[in-house]
Design an enzyme around this catalytic site. Structure first.
Site, PDB file in Angstrom:
ATOM      1  CG  ASP A  36      79.233  68.353  18.811  1.00 12.91           C
ATOM      2  OD1 ASP A  36      78.076  68.689  18.501  1.00 12.91           O
ATOM      3  OD2 ASP A  36      80.236  68.706  18.185  1.00 12.91           O
ATOM      4  CB  SER A  85      78.948  71.706  17.091  1.00 22.38           C
ATOM      5  OG  SER A  85      80.267  71.216  17.008  1.00 22.38           O
TER       6      SER A  85
END
Length: 337
Positions: free
Chosen positions: A194, A51
């Site tokens: 994510d 991320s």
């Protein structure tokens, strides 16, 4: 000579904290090498990120027109400091329309995509300067996707960097799921969220990838610098959670996944390195020092608190960063002999 790994956890806007610590490390590398143009990318053999950690990692490895890193460590963290308030901005109308995030993702991804496009343009995964392990999760194929620069080169399975970063940072409830495509000739579709949902600390991914390298037999041949984004675990009491229901569990589930995964990774890495007293595994979980724990608080006041927290952590861990810089510069010199 050891294989050197840089691993950066996810954590949204809190990526500013490890980003500022790496500004300090880069300055030390420049001083110790007597090279003001020295960059983070020069001293690590593989960069892993999840991320926000992948965004930072890609910035360190992104090539400029001269083939050298496009961004300094400071310029990489400036992406957050200068654009974070736009990325995590929610209009009154969107807040009302999404019922404050209950009926749809809290943020439009347009500003995030705009920032990634400005930073990385048409750069391909294969064009990054060093091998990578950037983590995402494909909810259609139900499997983790690890974007590897070296695999993109070897197997001609390439992606635009901005696309894979968009997919790997699509945190549920914050940003819309991303549908991305690999580049021709092997064009495939991926539906990504994510990477923190499966590996918010990508260190194990990077370690297992590195030990497949010729001449690497185990942890004794590896040096790892692993950076968190700050931790202040929220406690969930039994009375508050026992009857919470489906909607009530949405945010706590993401929080637990993002924070619980790194705890498991650190546990296993400490078990692995305990077999070798001289193991070079450096795990630093910085303190927040008054900055907000939230992944998305990009108010001007909190951006400044995050920057100051990064500076303070760099000072508190100065001896460790000095030790790491000494090792990196000396090992780099040996490789040049």
């Amino acid at each position: 000579m050891a294989k050197k790994i840089l691993s950066i956890c996810g954590g949204g806007i809190r990526g500013i904290i490890p980003g500022m610590m790496l500004v300090s490390l880069e300055e030390k590398l420049q001083k110790k090498s007597n090279n003001p143009e020295a960059r983070i990318a020069d001293y690590f053999d593989l960069v892993a990120g999840t991320s926000t950690g992948a965004i930072l990692g890609a910035a360190y490895l992104c090539p400029g027109p001269n083939g050298r890193p496009k961004f300094t460590a400071q310029e990489a963290v400036d992406i957050y400091l200068e654009q974070g308030d736009d990325i995590f901005d929610v209009s009154v109308w969107r807040s009302l329309g999404t019922l404050k995030g209950l009926a749809d993702e809290r943020y439009s991804a347009k500003e995030l995509e705009k920032s990634l496009h400005a930073a990385f343009g048409e750069t391909k995964l294969s064009e990054l300067l060093k091998p990578t392990c950037f983590v995402a999760y494909d909810i259609f194929h139900r499997e983790q996707i690890i974007f590897k620069q070296h695999t993109a080169i070897e197997k001609n399975r390439d992606f635009l960097v901005r696309d894979l970063l968009r997919g790997g940072s699509a945190a549920p409830t914050y940003f819309e799921t991303a549908r991305i495509y690999s580049l021709p000739p092997k064009q495939q579709k991926f539906v990504l969220v994510d990477g923190g949902m499966v590996a918010n600390d990508p260190t194990l991914c990077a370690f297992t990838e590195t030990i497949k390298t010729d001449g690497i037999e185990g942890i004794s041949d590896v040096m790892i610098l692993s950076l968190g984004t700050g931790k202040e675990l929220k406690r969930y009491s039994y009375p508050d959670m026992k009857d919470l229901g489906f909607l009530g569990w949405a945010k706590p589930s993401v929080d637990i996944a993002l924070e619980g995964g790194p705890q498991i990774t650190v546990h296993h890495m400490k078990q692995i390195t305990s077999t070798l007293p001289e193991a070079k595994y450096h795990w630093i979980q910085p303190e927040l020092h008054g900055a907000d724990l939230a992944l998305d608080n990009a108010s001007p006041e909190n951006l400044e608190r995050l920057r100051n927290a990064g500076l303070r952590n760099a000072t508190e861990h100065d001896d460790k960063l000095e030790e790491i810089a000494d090792f990196l510069v000396n090992d780099h010199r040996k490789s040049q002999e």
